[in-house]
Design a protein around this motif. Sequence first.
Motif, short mmCIF file in Angstrom:
data_model
loop_
_atom_site.label_atom_id
_atom_site.label_comp_id
_atom_site.label_asym_id
_atom_site.label_seq_id
_atom_site.Cartn_x
_atom_site.Cartn_y
_atom_site.Cartn_z
N GLU A 135 40.93 36.51 23.55
CA GLU A 135 40.10 35.75 24.49
C GLU A 135 39.75 34.38 23.92
OE1 GLU A 135 35.69 36.02 26.62
OE2 GLU A 135 36.40 37.64 25.34
N GLU A 136 40.00 33.35 24.69
CA GLU A 136 39.62 32.00 24.28
C GLU A 136 38.12 31.80 24.48
OE1 GLU A 136 41.89 27.91 24.82
OE2 GLU A 136 40.69 28.35 26.61
N LEU A 137 37.42 31.35 23.43
CA LEU A 137 35.96 31.20 23.48
C LEU A 137 35.53 29.79 23.83
CD1 LEU A 137 35.03 33.27 20.29
CD2 LEU A 137 35.11 34.05 22.67
N GLU A 138 35.97 28.83 23.04
CA GLU A 138 35.55 27.44 23.23
C GLU A 138 36.71 26.50 22.91
OE1 GLU A 138 32.74 26.23 24.31
OE2 GLU A 138 31.39 27.96 24.27
N VAL A 139 36.65 25.32 23.53
CA VAL A 139 37.59 24.24 23.22
C VAL A 139 36.78 23.00 22.91
CG1 VAL A 139 39.48 22.80 24.04
CG2 VAL A 139 39.38 25.22 24.70
N PHE A 140 37.00 22.41 21.73
CA PHE A 140 36.26 21.22 21.31
C PHE A 140 37.24 20.05 21.15
CE2 PHE A 140 33.99 24.89 19.61
CZ PHE A 140 32.71 24.68 20.10
N PRO A 141 37.06 18.99 21.92
CA PRO A 141 37.96 17.84 21.78
C PRO A 141 37.94 17.25 20.37
CG PRO A 141 36.70 17.69 23.81
CD PRO A 141 36.11 18.80 23.04
N ASN A 142 36.72 17.23 19.77
CA ASN A 142 36.60 16.64 18.44
C ASN A 142 35.90 17.55 17.43
OD1 ASN A 142 37.72 13.99 19.15
ND2 ASN A 142 35.87 13.75 20.38
#
Length: 267
Positions: free
Chosen positions: A127-134
């Motif tokens: 499961e994908e939790l979070e995506v952070f650009p930076n």
Amino acid sequence: MAGKVTLLLWGAQTTQLLVEPPWRPAVLWDRVTLTCQGAGTAGATTWYKDGRRWWQQGKDRLIVTLSGTYVCDRPGSGLSPAVNISEDWLVLQVPVQVLLEGDTVTLRCRSWRDNPITSVSFYHEDEELEVFPNGTQLSLSRLRLNHSGRYRCKGQVGTWGWKESALVTVTVQVPVAHATITPDVLEVTPHDTVAAGVSGALLFLLLLMGVIVAWHRWNHVDARKHQERAPQNPLELPVEDPQATYMELQRQPLEPSDICENLHQKL
């Protein structure tokens, strides 16, 4: 219904391999130091790397210069758990600490030699939790048992393209709550929940408490037995009441021969 756990403690000591900085997996570019702790002299430490004997009769501290899996051995306490030193393109790190329900933990995704990394995503199992650009860190607060499992991260490392880390296991434990101790057989009966791991210091403390209580109770019973077996003082004879003796004689009838004997004594 609460379960019962009986602790059989023999004072066994295990070998521990401490890592500094305290992250797992450690990364080679952090200048990692390993310290082997266990029974026996420090000079008798044997080191293993990737399953092979690497350094025998060495010191208990080692500055790592090569990536791989390290284990140390102390003659009095055996082999330590393995410690992995990584040099991968992308590494997901977890703090080296016991994680309990309610705690907060931060996972960090790091690229090789800390090269720039963008578009980092974190996964728990599939499961994908979070995506952070930076951003490169994921904070998990108020941990629960369902936070346990395998984590990984994925991101774009500079001009080298997309990279993915190896899986890292996170284990959340439940603290001991309202435990009672029975010194007769040294049992711990948790009324709510039982921790998945108990430190050696706590086990030793429980054993020590049980021995002290048992010793005190044994001495108390032994003292009572000696007191019950002690003979009475032979000089402490019962003293008759003269008035009670006189009244008893008054109630007893006298024979004629007794009356004559009494008169003869008075004359």
